[in-house]
Design a protein around this motif. Structure first.
Motif, PDB file in Angstrom:
ATOM      1  N   SER A  28       0.817  -1.213   0.000  1.00 15.24           N
ATOM      2  CA  SER A  28       0.000   0.000   0.000  1.00 15.24           C
ATOM      3  C   SER A  28       0.849   1.261   0.000  1.00 15.24           C
ATOM      4  CB  SER A  28      -0.921   0.008   1.224  1.00 15.24           C
ATOM      5  OG  SER A  28      -0.145   0.006   2.420  1.00 15.24           O
ATOM      6  N   ASP A  29       2.115   1.118   0.406  1.00 17.98           N
ATOM      7  CA  ASP A  29       3.001   2.276   0.550  1.00 17.98           C
ATOM      8  C   ASP A  29       4.378   1.957  -0.019  1.00 17.98           C
ATOM      9  OD1 ASP A  29       1.224   3.934   2.524  1.00 17.98           O
ATOM     10  OD2 ASP A  29       1.287   1.903   3.347  1.00 17.98           O
ATOM     11  N   ASP A  30       5.083   2.987  -0.450  1.00 19.23           N
ATOM     12  CA  ASP A  30       6.437   2.846  -0.969  1.00 19.23           C
ATOM     13  C   ASP A  30       7.400   2.679   0.210  1.00 19.23           C
ATOM     14  OD1 ASP A  30       9.059   3.338  -1.957  1.00 19.23           O
ATOM     15  OD2 ASP A  30       8.247   4.542  -3.593  1.00 19.23           O
ATOM     16  N   ILE A  31       8.163   1.577   0.216  1.00 20.32           N
ATOM     17  CA  ILE A  31       9.080   1.307   1.334  1.00 20.32           C
ATOM     18  C   ILE A  31      10.539   1.590   0.973  1.00 20.32           C
ATOM     19  CG2 ILE A  31       7.530  -0.383   2.402  1.00 20.32           C
ATOM     20  CD1 ILE A  31       9.501  -2.565   1.234  1.00 20.32           C
ATOM     21  N   SER A  32      10.788   2.278  -0.136  1.00 16.92           N
ATOM     22  CA  SER A  32      12.166   2.550  -0.594  1.00 16.92           C
ATOM     23  C   SER A  32      13.047   3.125   0.499  1.00 16.92           C
ATOM     24  CB  SER A  32      12.154   3.532  -1.763  1.00 16.92           C
ATOM     25  OG  SER A  32      11.455   3.025  -2.840  1.00 16.92           O
ATOM     26  N   GLU A  33      12.502   4.061   1.262  1.00 13.76           N
ATOM     27  CA  GLU A  33      13.315   4.764   2.258  1.00 13.76           C
ATOM     28  C   GLU A  33      13.796   3.869   3.394  1.00 13.76           C
ATOM     29  OE1 GLU A  33      12.234   8.809   3.447  1.00 13.76           O
ATOM     30  OE2 GLU A  33      10.571   8.643   2.019  1.00 13.76           O
ATOM     31  N   VAL A  34      13.113   2.777   3.680  1.00 13.11           N
ATOM     32  CA  VAL A  34      13.513   1.917   4.795  1.00 13.11           C
ATOM     33  C   VAL A  34      14.558   0.878   4.373  1.00 13.11           C
ATOM     34  CG1 VAL A  34      11.790   0.060   4.620  1.00 13.11           C
ATOM     35  CG2 VAL A  34      12.589   0.781   6.876  1.00 13.11           C
ATOM     36  N   LEU A  35      14.709   0.634   3.079  1.00 12.27           N
ATOM     37  CA  LEU A  35      15.614  -0.426   2.616  1.00 12.27           C
ATOM     38  C   LEU A  35      17.055  -0.274   3.123  1.00 12.27           C
ATOM     39  CD1 LEU A  35      14.278  -1.056  -1.015  1.00 12.27           C
ATOM     40  CD2 LEU A  35      13.720  -2.282   1.101  1.00 12.27           C
ATOM     41  N   PRO A  36      17.672   0.931   3.098  1.00 15.26           N
ATOM     42  CA  PRO A  36      19.038   1.050   3.633  1.00 15.26           C
ATOM     43  C   PRO A  36      19.114   0.770   5.142  1.00 15.26           C
ATOM     44  CG  PRO A  36      18.503   2.924   2.247  1.00 15.26           C
ATOM     45  CD  PRO A  36      17.234   2.163   2.457  1.00 15.26           C
ATOM     46  N   TYR A  37      18.045   1.043   5.868  1.00 14.43           N
ATOM     47  CA  TYR A  37      18.012   0.755   7.312  1.00 14.43           C
ATOM     48  C   TYR A  37      17.890  -0.748   7.549  1.00 14.43           C
ATOM     49  CZ  TYR A  37      17.393   5.760   7.828  1.00 14.43           C
ATOM     50  OH  TYR A  37      17.579   7.118   7.780  1.00 14.43           O
ATOM     51  N   LEU A  38      17.068  -1.398   6.749  1.00 18.22           N
ATOM     52  CA  LEU A  38      16.964  -2.859   6.834  1.00 18.22           C
ATOM     53  C   LEU A  38      18.287  -3.503   6.437  1.00 18.22           C
ATOM     54  CD1 LEU A  38      13.434  -3.352   5.270  1.00 18.22           C
ATOM     55  CD2 LEU A  38      14.068  -3.895   7.622  1.00 18.22           C
ATOM     56  N   ASN A  39      18.938  -2.941   5.432  1.00 21.50           N
ATOM     57  CA  ASN A  39      20.246  -3.434   5.010  1.00 21.50           C
ATOM     58  C   ASN A  39      21.246  -3.387   6.161  1.00 21.50           C
ATOM     59  OD1 ASN A  39      22.168  -4.403   3.090  1.00 21.50           O
ATOM     60  ND2 ASN A  39      22.893  -2.318   2.767  1.00 21.50           N
TER      61      ASN A  39
END
Length: 181
Positions: A28-39
């Motif tokens: 439902s939402d763009d999660i692009s911004e969290v990917l480096p934090y998950l990385n």
């Protein structure tokens, strides 16, 4: 909360192994911004910033995250896929909430392989850890199923340098928050 919901768009058998199920979900939402934090926090994650895409393996399946899509593979049934989707949704939101205390990692981390760990083990295949070989111990160590102290020979003075180097190697991989589901 970054990710409010997901909608399953496809469930089918894996191309790699027909016994496995793959589940695809639209976000439902763009999660692009969290990917480096998950990385930064997910052990053995493989991040490709240009795409952007983050892949990682858990004991319960394989996860591929894209800005508006999650693919879950290597699960035994649709129900397990949904459980994994729910876990990943929670992981995304928890990570987003804690992002101020996490240093994001924007480049691909080098994945540590069992052979890398084996290089620092005594290679005695003594079985004191409960496994048949040092290679099996290295694999279990990377999966979080064993700990360094489970290898008795590593506590001997002649292996002190190897033990320290191995501890540094394992610390270089960001540990995953919580457990694997």
């Amino acid at each position: 909360m970054l990710l409010n919901d997901y909608k399953i768009t496809k469930v089918g058998h894996s191309f790699c192994n027909p016994e496995w199920v793959a589940v695809k979900a639209e976000l439902s939402d763009d999660i692009s911004e969290v990917l480096p934090y998950l990385n930064a926090i997910v052990k053995n994650a493989v991040y490709t910033a240009e795409v952007p895409n983050l892949n990682f393996k858990m004991d319960t399946g394989f996860i591929s995250l894209m800005p508006r899509e999650i693919n879950v593979g290597q699960v035994t049934c649709e129900e397990d896929g949904i459980k994994l989707l729910d876990y990943v949704k929670q992981l995304i939101n928890d990570t987003w909430e804690k992002r101020a205390s996490i240093t994001p990692v924007y480049q691909r981390k080098e994945e540590i392989k069992a052979k890398d760990v084996l290089d620092f083990l005594p290679k005695t295949n003594c079985r004191e850890c409960g496994l048949p070989t040092c290679f099996a111990f290295a694999v279990a160590l990377l999966k979080g199923q064993k700990r360094l102290q489970d290898c008795s020979p590593l506590s001997k003075p002649e292996f002190a340098e190897d033990k320290e180097a191995l501890a540094r190697l394992l610390q270089s991989v960001a540990s995953e928050e919580g457990n694997n589901g």
